[in-house]
Design an enzyme around this catalytic site. Structure first.
Site, PDB file in Angstrom:
ATOM      1  N   GLU A  94       0.852  -1.201   0.000  1.00 29.29           N
ATOM      2  CA  GLU A  94       0.000   0.000   0.000  1.00 29.29           C
ATOM      3  C   GLU A  94       0.885   1.247   0.000  1.00 29.29           C
ATOM      4  OE1 GLU A  94      -2.495   1.545  -0.770  1.00 29.29           O
ATOM      5  OE2 GLU A  94      -4.102   1.236   0.686  1.00 29.29           O
ATOM      6  N   ASP A  95       0.341   2.351  -0.486  1.00 33.04           N
ATOM      7  CA  ASP A  95       1.102   3.602  -0.495  1.00 33.04           C
ATOM      8  C   ASP A  95       1.090   4.275   0.873  1.00 33.04           C
ATOM      9  OD1 ASP A  95      -1.614   4.181  -0.638  1.00 33.04           O
ATOM     10  OD2 ASP A  95      -1.427   5.677  -2.227  1.00 33.04           O
ATOM     11  N   ASP A 142      -3.865   5.805   6.423  1.00 31.98           N
ATOM     12  CA  ASP A 142      -4.301   7.052   7.044  1.00 31.98           C
ATOM     13  C   ASP A 142      -5.299   6.705   8.147  1.00 31.98           C
ATOM     14  OD1 ASP A 142      -4.829   9.714   7.484  1.00 31.98           O
ATOM     15  OD2 ASP A 142      -6.099   9.963   5.730  1.00 31.98           O
ATOM     16  N   PHE A 193      -0.946  16.238   4.207  1.00 35.60           N
ATOM     17  CA  PHE A 193      -1.313  15.646   2.928  1.00 35.60           C
ATOM     18  C   PHE A 193      -0.069  15.528   2.045  1.00 35.60           C
ATOM     19  CE2 PHE A 193      -3.044  15.380  -1.328  1.00 35.60           C
ATOM     20  CZ  PHE A 193      -4.013  14.416  -1.134  1.00 35.60           C
ATOM     21  N   ARG A 202       0.994  11.755  -9.404  1.00 36.77           N
ATOM     22  CA  ARG A 202       1.459  10.401  -9.081  1.00 36.77           C
ATOM     23  C   ARG A 202       2.842  10.146  -9.662  1.00 36.77           C
ATOM     24  NH1 ARG A 202      -2.990   7.512  -7.090  1.00 36.77           N
ATOM     25  NH2 ARG A 202      -4.978   7.991  -8.041  1.00 36.77           N
TER      26      ARG A 202
HETATM   27  P1  IMP Z   1      -7.387   5.188   4.726  1.00 32.89           P
HETATM   28  O1  IMP Z   1      -8.503   4.230   4.439  1.00 32.89           O
HETATM   29  O2  IMP Z   1      -7.866   6.459   5.333  1.00 32.89           O
HETATM   30  O3  IMP Z   1      -6.249   4.580   5.519  1.00 32.89           O
HETATM   31  O4  IMP Z   1      -6.876   5.692   3.338  1.00 32.89           O
HETATM   32  C1  IMP Z   1      -5.943   5.103   2.554  1.00 32.89           C
HETATM   33  C2  IMP Z   1      -5.994   5.745   1.181  1.00 32.89           C
HETATM   34  O5  IMP Z   1      -6.306   7.152   1.227  1.00 32.89           O
HETATM   35  C3  IMP Z   1      -4.629   5.653   0.560  1.00 32.89           C
HETATM   36  O6  IMP Z   1      -4.471   4.452  -0.138  1.00 32.89           O
HETATM   37  C4  IMP Z   1      -4.579   6.870  -0.329  1.00 32.89           C
HETATM   38  O7  IMP Z   1      -5.117   6.547  -1.584  1.00 32.89           O
HETATM   39  C5  IMP Z   1      -5.487   7.884   0.340  1.00 32.89           C
HETATM   40  N1  IMP Z   1      -4.690   8.885   1.099  1.00 32.89           N
HETATM   41  C6  IMP Z   1      -4.605   9.001   2.443  1.00 32.89           C
HETATM   42  N2  IMP Z   1      -3.795  10.009   2.805  1.00 32.89           N
HETATM   43  C7  IMP Z   1      -3.330  10.534   1.639  1.00 32.89           C
HETATM   44  C8  IMP Z   1      -2.414  11.616   1.345  1.00 32.89           C
HETATM   45  O8  IMP Z   1      -1.848  12.304   2.213  1.00 32.89           O
HETATM   46  N3  IMP Z   1      -2.186  11.854   0.019  1.00 32.89           N
HETATM   47  C9  IMP Z   1      -2.768  11.135  -0.986  1.00 32.89           C
HETATM   48  N4  IMP Z   1      -3.626  10.125  -0.745  1.00 32.89           N
HETATM   49  C10 IMP Z   1      -3.901   9.825   0.555  1.00 32.89           C
END
Ligand code: IMP
Length: 178
Positions: free
Chosen positions: A102-103, A106, A155, A168
């Protein structure tokens, strides 16, 4: 290509490369310690993991299959944690060692959904490698086995991460200034 003025570089290409190499070595070591004949299914979560997946798999030294998942979360309903699978794996993972790539993690809602979903398929092992971790914003506790960098609640864009679909392709990671 210009970085938006309110963003600053936080992880250079070189730092990302060095950390990815360490992560790959750790993943290889742990797998082989657990199972000397291990094969791995690396599951990249689209689209954000695109660049990280490509670099990480080159640093993992066991026979490896690549697969991808795409998930979408409903905007405006984040607090309910509604995540849905847009497309699924192309091969069975029962009895296989699986690594989710995963990238960024959050809130953790996406990862919780992915772990619940993939566990049902009965892999032999299921681990998570995320390039970035933003623990300050967690809504669902998730255990992340391998983390590239832990970052504050800012962010970020670049190296697979987007701002409304763009950036990206930046080779580094930049964060919004505070
Ligand atoms: P989560 O479900 O909130 O953990 O979100 C994960 C997804 O939200 C990641 O795979 C990203 O695609 C997106 N995301 C969360 N934070 C960022 C950020 O700071 N920049 C860009 N995408 C983000």
């Amino acid at each position: 290509m210009n970085l938006p003025g309110d963003f600053e570089v936080v992880f250079s290409e070189e730092r990302i490369r060095a950390r990815t190499r360490e992560l790959g070595a750790g993943i290889t070591r742990d797998l082989l310690a657990d199972d000397p004949a291990a094969e791995l299914v690396a599951v990249g979560i689209l689209k954000g993991s695109l660049l990280f997946m490509a670099d990480l798999v080159r640093e993992i030294r066991v026979p490896l299959y690549c697969d991808f998942l795409r998930v979408a979360s409903y905007e405006g309903m984040e607090s309910t944690g509604v995540v849905r699978l847009e497309f699924d794996l192309t091969q069975p993972i029962a009895g296989k060692h699986v690594l989710i790539v995963e990238d960024i993690i959050d809130t953790g809602l996406t990862m919780r959904f992915l772990l619940e979903n993939l566990r049902l398929k009965k892999p032999r092992s299921l681990k998570v490698c995320s390039l970035l971790d933003k623990p300050a914003n967690r809504k669902a506790p998730v255990e992340v086995d391998y983390v590239g960098f832990t970052i504050p609640n800012r962010f970020v864009i670049g190296y697979g991460l987007d701002l409304e679909g763009l950036y990206r392709n930046l080779p580094y990671i930049a964060a919004k200034r505070v």
